[in-house]
Write a protein that holds these residues in place. Structure first.
Motif, PDB file in Angstrom:
ATOM      1  N   MET A  17       1.208  -1.155   0.129  1.00 52.64           N
ATOM      2  CA  MET A  17      -0.630   0.414   0.082  1.00 52.64           C
ATOM      3  C   MET A  17       0.622   1.086   0.415  1.00 52.64           C
ATOM      4  O   MET A  17       0.357   2.827  -0.565  1.00 52.64           O
ATOM      5  N   LEU A  18       1.937   1.344   0.548  1.00 53.00           N
ATOM      6  CA  LEU A  18       3.035   2.395   0.575  1.00 53.00           C
ATOM      7  C   LEU A  18       3.717   2.219  -0.105  1.00 53.00           C
ATOM      8  O   LEU A  18       4.175   3.789  -1.215  1.00 53.00           O
ATOM      9  N   GLY A  19       3.750   1.087  -1.158  1.00 54.71           N
ATOM     10  CA  GLY A  19       4.145   1.706  -2.627  1.00 54.71           C
ATOM     11  C   GLY A  19       3.315   1.696  -3.908  1.00 54.71           C
ATOM     12  O   GLY A  19       4.172   1.400  -4.901  1.00 54.71           O
ATOM     13  N   ILE A  20       2.654   2.178  -3.504  1.00 58.52           N
ATOM     14  CA  ILE A  20       1.359   2.518  -4.758  1.00 58.52           C
ATOM     15  C   ILE A  20       1.549   3.147  -5.522  1.00 58.52           C
ATOM     16  O   ILE A  20       1.868   2.857  -7.111  1.00 58.52           O
ATOM     17  N   HIS A  21       2.216   4.514  -5.202  1.00 55.30           N
ATOM     18  CA  HIS A  21       2.981   5.441  -6.508  1.00 55.30           C
ATOM     19  C   HIS A  21       4.159   5.555  -6.662  1.00 55.30           C
ATOM     20  O   HIS A  21       4.868   6.867  -6.709  1.00 55.30           O
ATOM     21  N   LYS A  22       5.139   4.542  -5.681  1.00 50.08           N
ATOM     22  CA  LYS A  22       6.259   4.461  -6.653  1.00 50.08           C
ATOM     23  C   LYS A  22       6.737   2.946  -7.792  1.00 50.08           C
ATOM     24  O   LYS A  22       5.570   2.888  -8.796  1.00 50.08           O
ATOM     25  N   GLY A  25       5.167  -0.065  -7.943  1.00 44.39           N
ATOM     26  CA  GLY A  25       3.148  -0.626  -7.293  1.00 44.39           C
ATOM     27  C   GLY A  25       3.189  -1.451  -6.733  1.00 44.39           C
ATOM     28  O   GLY A  25       3.908  -1.652  -6.069  1.00 44.39           O
ATOM     29  N   PHE A  26       2.194  -1.300  -5.862  1.00 40.13           N
ATOM     30  CA  PHE A  26       1.425  -2.045  -4.852  1.00 40.13           C
ATOM     31  C   PHE A  26       1.859  -3.449  -4.991  1.00 40.13           C
ATOM     32  O   PHE A  26       2.646  -4.229  -4.469  1.00 40.13           O
ATOM     33  N   GLU A  49      12.272   6.960  -5.404  1.00 33.85           N
ATOM     34  CA  GLU A  49      11.236   7.766  -5.717  1.00 33.85           C
ATOM     35  C   GLU A  49      10.105   7.681  -5.964  1.00 33.85           C
ATOM     36  O   GLU A  49       9.486   6.797  -6.590  1.00 33.85           O
ATOM     37  N   ASP A  50       8.882   8.213  -5.250  1.00 28.40           N
ATOM     38  CA  ASP A  50       8.005   8.886  -5.911  1.00 28.40           C
ATOM     39  C   ASP A  50       7.864   8.542  -7.386  1.00 28.40           C
ATOM     40  O   ASP A  50       8.607   8.876  -8.496  1.00 28.40           O
ATOM     41  N   ASN A  51       7.099   8.520  -8.486  1.00 32.87           N
ATOM     42  CA  ASN A  51       6.674   8.266  -9.635  1.00 32.87           C
ATOM     43  C   ASN A  51       5.932   9.330  -9.885  1.00 32.87           C
ATOM     44  O   ASN A  51       6.070   9.731 -11.569  1.00 32.87           O
ATOM     45  N   TYR A  52       5.934  10.708  -9.503  1.00 33.59           N
ATOM     46  CA  TYR A  52       4.838  12.141  -9.729  1.00 33.59           C
ATOM     47  C   TYR A  52       6.277  12.196 -10.917  1.00 33.59           C
ATOM     48  O   TYR A  52       7.231  12.897 -10.384  1.00 33.59           O
ATOM     49  N   ILE A  53       5.012  12.989 -11.403  1.00 37.98           N
ATOM     50  CA  ILE A  53       6.049  13.786 -12.917  1.00 37.98           C
ATOM     51  C   ILE A  53       6.349  15.730 -11.568  1.00 37.98           C
ATOM     52  O   ILE A  53       5.441  16.113 -11.374  1.00 37.98           O
TER      53      ILE A  53
END
Length: 59
Positions: A17-22, A25-26, A49-53
């Motif tokens: 769950m904590l890795g969803i945005h990595k 992924g989940f 790192e996060d996958n956010y742009i």
């Protein structure tokens, strides 16, 4: 033995769950921590790192 397995699975779910945005992924973090170890999953989680742009705000 059964409670240890339950804690292992719950910890793996939490890491997933904590890795969803990595990057992985989940499912990647869930299966990685389930097969290897939740401790290895936490290390992997905090090392990515996060996958956010990241964009610059236009001025």
């Amino acid at each position: 033995m059964g409670s240890m397995l339950g804690i292992w699975i719950l910890a793996s779910l939490l890491i997933g769950m904590l890795g969803i945005h990595k990057r992985f992924g989940f499912w990647g973090f869930f299966f990685g921590s389930l097969v290897l170890s939740p401790i290895i999953g936490i290390i992997m989680l905090f090392s990515m790192e996060d996958n956010y742009i990241h964009t610059k705000a236009s001025e």
